[in-house]
Design a protein around this motif. Structure first.
Motif, PDB file in Angstrom:
ATOM      1  N   LEU A  81       0.683  -7.716   3.450  1.00 51.32           N
ATOM      2  CA  LEU A  81       1.685  -8.684   4.154  1.00 51.32           C
ATOM      3  C   LEU A  81       1.344 -10.070   4.215  1.00 51.32           C
ATOM      4  N   ALA A  82       0.167 -10.204   4.491  1.00 51.90           N
ATOM      5  CA  ALA A  82      -0.621 -11.695   4.570  1.00 51.90           C
ATOM      6  C   ALA A  82      -1.780 -11.843   3.778  1.00 51.90           C
ATOM      7  N   PRO A  83      -1.808 -11.832   2.769  1.00 47.79           N
ATOM      8  CA  PRO A  83      -3.153 -11.771   1.976  1.00 47.79           C
ATOM      9  C   PRO A  83      -4.096 -12.821   2.152  1.00 47.79           C
ATOM     10  N   SER A  84      -5.426 -12.407   2.491  1.00 50.60           N
ATOM     11  CA  SER A  84      -6.438 -13.644   2.486  1.00 50.60           C
ATOM     12  C   SER A  84      -7.352 -13.505   1.647  1.00 50.60           C
ATOM     13  N   SER A  85      -8.300 -14.256   1.663  1.00 51.33           N
ATOM     14  CA  SER A  85      -9.346 -14.603   0.408  1.00 51.33           C
ATOM     15  C   SER A  85      -9.979 -13.322   0.168  1.00 51.33           C
ATOM     16  N   HIS A  86      -9.875 -12.496   1.092  1.00 56.54           N
ATOM     17  CA  HIS A  86     -10.698 -11.158   1.297  1.00 56.54           C
ATOM     18  C   HIS A  86     -10.273 -10.065   0.257  1.00 56.54           C
ATOM     19  N   LEU A  87      -8.908 -10.255   0.191  1.00 58.33           N
ATOM     20  CA  LEU A  87      -8.022  -9.242  -1.003  1.00 58.33           C
ATOM     21  C   LEU A  87      -8.736  -9.364  -2.178  1.00 58.33           C
ATOM     22  N   LYS A  88      -9.119 -10.419  -2.634  1.00 58.50           N
ATOM     23  CA  LYS A  88      -9.651 -10.494  -4.144  1.00 58.50           C
ATOM     24  C   LYS A  88     -10.701  -9.756  -4.294  1.00 58.50           C
ATOM     25  N   VAL A  89     -11.554  -9.899  -3.186  1.00 56.88           N
ATOM     26  CA  VAL A  89     -13.088  -9.243  -2.987  1.00 56.88           C
ATOM     27  C   VAL A  89     -12.798  -7.816  -3.184  1.00 56.88           C
ATOM     28  N   LEU A  90     -11.821  -7.217  -2.219  1.00 60.89           N
ATOM     29  CA  LEU A  90     -11.612  -5.795  -2.148  1.00 60.89           C
ATOM     30  C   LEU A  90     -11.201  -5.425  -3.270  1.00 60.89           C
ATOM     31  N   LEU A  91     -10.163  -5.963  -4.198  1.00 59.79           N
ATOM     32  CA  LEU A  91      -9.693  -5.591  -5.573  1.00 59.79           C
ATOM     33  C   LEU A  91     -10.925  -5.569  -6.404  1.00 59.79           C
ATOM     34  N   ASP A  92     -11.826  -6.438  -6.635  1.00 60.92           N
ATOM     35  CA  ASP A  92     -12.892  -6.446  -7.503  1.00 60.92           C
ATOM     36  C   ASP A  92     -13.886  -5.180  -7.113  1.00 60.92           C
ATOM     37  N   ILE A  93     -14.149  -5.103  -5.764  1.00 64.15           N
ATOM     38  CA  ILE A  93     -15.251  -4.067  -5.388  1.00 64.15           C
ATOM     39  C   ILE A  93     -14.784  -2.605  -5.425  1.00 64.15           C
ATOM     40  N   GLU A  94     -13.495  -2.641  -4.635  1.00 62.31           N
ATOM     41  CA  GLU A  94     -13.203  -1.161  -4.292  1.00 62.31           C
ATOM     42  C   GLU A  94     -11.908  -0.797  -5.063  1.00 62.31           C
ATOM     43  N   VAL A  95     -11.093  -1.710  -5.533  1.00 59.17           N
ATOM     44  CA  VAL A  95      -9.739  -0.983  -6.122  1.00 59.17           C
ATOM     45  C   VAL A  95     -10.027  -0.972  -7.819  1.00 59.17           C
ATOM     46  N   GLN A  96     -10.765  -1.912  -8.292  1.00 52.69           N
ATOM     47  CA  GLN A  96     -10.825  -1.756  -9.679  1.00 52.69           C
ATOM     48  C   GLN A  96     -11.386  -0.741 -10.251  1.00 52.69           C
ATOM     49  N   PRO A  97     -12.420  -0.238  -9.748  1.00 52.76           N
ATOM     50  CA  PRO A  97     -13.356   1.146 -10.287  1.00 52.76           C
ATOM     51  C   PRO A  97     -12.061   2.222 -10.182  1.00 52.76           C
ATOM     52  N   LYS A  98     -11.443   2.185  -9.058  1.00 49.80           N
ATOM     53  CA  LYS A  98     -10.399   3.530  -8.703  1.00 49.80           C
ATOM     54  C   LYS A  98      -9.318   3.365  -9.821  1.00 49.80           C
ATOM     55  N   LEU A  99      -8.694   2.003 -10.038  1.00 50.00           N
ATOM     56  CA  LEU A  99      -7.740   2.004 -11.079  1.00 50.00           C
ATOM     57  C   LEU A  99      -8.158   2.395 -12.603  1.00 50.00           C
ATOM     58  N   ALA A 100      -9.540   2.292 -13.023  1.00 53.65           N
ATOM     59  CA  ALA A 100      -9.816   2.665 -14.216  1.00 53.65           C
ATOM     60  C   ALA A 100      -9.759   4.194 -14.214  1.00 53.65           C
ATOM     61  N   ILE A 101      -9.958   4.731 -13.016  1.00 48.94           N
ATOM     62  CA  ILE A 101      -9.931   6.460 -12.986  1.00 48.94           C
ATOM     63  C   ILE A 101      -8.466   6.873 -13.232  1.00 48.94           C
ATOM     64  N   VAL A 102      -7.481   6.235 -12.388  1.00 49.27           N
ATOM     65  CA  VAL A 102      -6.228   6.321 -12.244  1.00 49.27           C
ATOM     66  C   VAL A 102      -5.702   6.177 -13.748  1.00 49.27           C
ATOM     67  N   ALA A 103      -5.977   5.210 -14.516  1.00 44.33           N
ATOM     68  CA  ALA A 103      -5.654   4.896 -15.782  1.00 44.33           C
ATOM     69  C   ALA A 103      -5.937   6.148 -16.840  1.00 44.33           C
ATOM     70  N   ARG A 104      -7.187   6.818 -16.447  1.00 46.59           N
ATOM     71  CA  ARG A 104      -7.476   8.054 -17.341  1.00 46.59           C
ATOM     72  C   ARG A 104      -6.465   9.168 -17.274  1.00 46.59           C
ATOM     73  N   ILE A 105      -5.823   9.478 -15.984  1.00 47.94           N
ATOM     74  CA  ILE A 105      -5.240  10.444 -15.530  1.00 47.94           C
ATOM     75  C   ILE A 105      -3.651   9.944 -16.221  1.00 47.94           C
ATOM     76  N   LEU A 106      -3.252   9.017 -16.265  1.00 47.89           N
ATOM     77  CA  LEU A 106      -2.098   8.392 -16.692  1.00 47.89           C
ATOM     78  C   LEU A 106      -2.209   8.440 -18.434  1.00 47.89           C
ATOM     79  N   SER A 107      -3.276   8.350 -18.949  1.00 49.81           N
ATOM     80  CA  SER A 107      -3.229   8.225 -20.390  1.00 49.81           C
ATOM     81  C   SER A 107      -3.163   9.644 -20.755  1.00 49.81           C
ATOM     82  N   GLU A 108      -3.725  10.693 -19.924  1.00 49.76           N
ATOM     83  CA  GLU A 108      -3.460  12.064 -20.311  1.00 49.76           C
ATOM     84  C   GLU A 108      -1.989  12.442 -20.299  1.00 49.76           C
ATOM     85  N   LEU A 109      -1.313  11.836 -19.395  1.00 46.93           N
ATOM     86  CA  LEU A 109       0.167  12.115 -19.117  1.00 46.93           C
ATOM     87  C   LEU A 109       0.961  11.723 -20.071  1.00 46.93           C
ATOM     88  N   THR A 110       0.626  10.299 -20.604  1.00 50.00           N
ATOM     89  CA  THR A 110       1.553   9.761 -21.313  1.00 50.00           C
ATOM     90  C   THR A 110       1.175   9.477 -23.004  1.00 50.00           C
TER      91      THR A 110
END
Length: 224
Positions: free
Chosen positions: A120-149
């Motif tokens: 709701l109110a993004p801070s400068s910490h959100l980018k760090v969270l995206l880089d460290i925690e979210v991006q590696p998980k998105l890469a794995i989710v992409a694998r699943i969606l690649s299987e589906l599509t």
């Protein structure tokens, strides 16, 4: 000489964990700007120096809390195991949607509330969270969606698919912090009905995107 060292290490880990568990609910309830190190130290039963020792600063502690919060939604290893499992791709997608919806509807837990607050109110910490925690998980989710599509990894279409699937869950998560609108009405519906709808909707969209990608590939091949 090794026994005291192990004891000191265990005590340090317990103190760090205690600070995290104290800071999480406070940050979730009051936000980063309104939560003081003093309040966290008092809640954790530690001195102020312990926060700086384990996290460097209040900013470092907040970043650690955000990382912990996202890890409680789904851990990287659990997501990797899901992607590597023998489940049909559609069932893997359902598990992902269940995770999103369960987090969005978890009003009583601090990790859901602090993530909603940050969205709701993004801070400068959100980018760090995206880089460290979210991006590696998105890469794995992409694998699943690649299987589906059938869309190959690295294609921008997969990123659009991820956003399309995640957006409804994120909207419900943010609505949990009091955001008015139709999302509030959806949050009051039975959890299984929400999951089933989101799964059907996502599958239909992914199948359509996959067909369009295949047709586009055929058209390009014919043109050459």
């Amino acid at each position: 000489m090794s026994k005291p060292t192990r004891g000191m290490r265990a005590d340090g880990e317990q103190t760090r964990s205690r600070i995290l568990e104290a800071a999480g609910p406070l940050f979730a309830a009051h936000g980063y700007a309104e939560t003081t190190s003093k309040a966290i130290a008092e809640q954790a039963g530690v001195d102020l120096a312990s926060i700086n020792y384990h996290f460097g600063s209040r900013s470092g502690l907040y970043q650690a809390v955000l990382t912990e919060a996202h890890g409680r939604v789904i851990k990287l290893e659990a997501l990797r195991q899901l992607a590597d499992s023998s489940l049909p791709p559609a069932d893997k997608l359902r598990r992902l949607i269940e995770t999103l919806i369960d987090t969005a509807l978890s009003d009583g837990v601090w990790h859901a509330r602090i993530l909603a607050r940050e969205l709701l109110a993004p801070s400068s910490h959100l980018k760090v969270l995206l880089d460290i925690e979210v991006q590696p998980k998105l890469a794995i989710v992409a694998r699943i969606l690649s299987e589906l599509t059938g869309i190959p990894l690295g294609d921008p279409a997969l990123l659009r698919c991820i956003v399309s699937i995640a957006a409804p869950g994120l909207m419900l998560l943010v609505a949990g912090n009091g955001l008015p609108g139709p999302a509030q009405l959806v949050r009051q519906m039975p959890r299984d009905e929400i999951v089933a709808h989101m799964h059907r909707f996502a599958l239909a969209g992914l199948e359509a995107v996959g067909r369009a990608h295949t047709q586009s590939g055929k058209s390009e091949a014919q043109a050459t």
